[in-house]
Motif scaffolding. Structure first.
Motif, PDB file in Angstrom:
ATOM      1  N   MET A   1       0.849  -1.165   0.000  1.00  0.00           N
ATOM      2  CA  MET A   1       0.000   0.000   0.000  1.00  0.00           C
ATOM      3  C   MET A   1       0.903   1.238   0.000  1.00  0.00           C
ATOM      4  O   MET A   1       1.870   1.304   0.745  1.00  0.00           O
ATOM      5  N   GLU A   2       0.522   2.189  -0.765  1.00  0.00           N
ATOM      6  CA  GLU A   2       1.308   3.416  -0.852  1.00  0.00           C
ATOM      7  C   GLU A   2       1.109   4.262   0.407  1.00  0.00           C
ATOM      8  O   GLU A   2       0.045   4.202   1.036  1.00  0.00           O
ATOM      9  N   PRO A   3       2.110   5.064   0.770  1.00  0.00           N
ATOM     10  CA  PRO A   3       1.980   5.910   1.967  1.00  0.00           C
ATOM     11  C   PRO A   3       0.819   6.896   1.878  1.00  0.00           C
ATOM     12  O   PRO A   3       0.152   7.163   2.879  1.00  0.00           O
ATOM     13  N   THR A   4       0.544   7.404   0.714  1.00  0.00           N
ATOM     14  CA  THR A   4      -0.566   8.356   0.564  1.00  0.00           C
ATOM     15  C   THR A   4      -1.898   7.664   0.816  1.00  0.00           C
ATOM     16  O   THR A   4      -2.770   8.192   1.506  1.00  0.00           O
ATOM     17  N   THR A   5      -2.055   6.462   0.276  1.00  0.00           N
ATOM     18  CA  THR A   5      -3.287   5.702   0.485  1.00  0.00           C
ATOM     19  C   THR A   5      -3.444   5.342   1.960  1.00  0.00           C
ATOM     20  O   THR A   5      -4.541   5.457   2.527  1.00  0.00           O
ATOM     21  N   ALA A   6      -2.373   4.903   2.596  1.00  0.00           N
ATOM     22  CA  ALA A   6      -2.426   4.557   4.021  1.00  0.00           C
ATOM     23  C   ALA A   6      -2.791   5.772   4.862  1.00  0.00           C
ATOM     24  O   ALA A   6      -3.602   5.681   5.799  1.00  0.00           O
ATOM     25  N   ALA A   7      -2.231   6.929   4.540  1.00  0.00           N
ATOM     26  CA  ALA A   7      -2.545   8.153   5.285  1.00  0.00           C
ATOM     27  C   ALA A   7      -4.007   8.531   5.113  1.00  0.00           C
ATOM     28  O   ALA A   7      -4.671   8.951   6.072  1.00  0.00           O
TER      29      ALA A   7
END
Length: 163
Positions: A1-7
């Motif tokens: 999962m990308e950091p932007t999606t996780a955030a």
């Protein structure tokens, strides 16, 4: 999962939790508001009619023997009661049969458990305004001695407006 999606997922979860907490808080505020007006416009039960003074507005303080705020309420009643006009009086209703607080002579004290239980408000200490016919016209929690002073002002204003 990308950091932007996780955030974004974490942010969405936090916003959902905040919304749920806000909804719960709003529900509790509505419950308190309804509890404040509990019994307004209702005739005192038969066992409580001794609370009122015929022909006068009665300010009722329902106190509890295990309540530290109640001591402050009683002190303010003792301070304010001598200043009341003749057609307004205080009645203190306590659940303590050994009630021994110093109060002026114009303050009635009732220690009958049946009377205490018949005052149907969901908080203690409570302040009530009872009209000359035994109808409860106002109830409020007494969170401090200042609430007593506010109640006295409200009762005086009520009497002036009815003249």
């Amino acid at each position: 999962m990308e950091p932007t999606t996780a955030a974004l997922v974490i942010l969405f979860v936090l916003v959902a939790l905040l919304a749920a907490a806000g909804a719960g808080l709003l529900r509790r505020v509505k419950e308190l508001e309804l509890a404040t007006y509990n019994g307004v416009g209702v005739q005192l039960p038969q066992e409580s009619l001794s609370i009122r003074r015929p022909g006068a507005t009665t300010l009722v303080a329902k106190i509890n023997r295990r309540c530290p705020v109640c001591d402050d309420v009683v002190e303010n009643i003792a301070r304010l009661a001598p200043q009341l006009p003749g057609d307004v009086g205080f009645t203190v209703v306590s659940d303590d049969p050994a009630f021994d607080k110093a109060l002026p002579e114009n303050v009635r004290v009732i220690t009958d458990a049946k009377v205490w239980n018949s005052i149907n408000v969901p908080y203690t200490p409570a302040l009530l305004v009872v009209d000359e016919h035994g109808v409860i016209v106002f109830t409020t929690p007494a969170g401090s001695g200042e609430a007593v002073a506010a109640l006295v002002e409200r009762a005086a204003a009520r009497k002036e407006s009815s003249l």
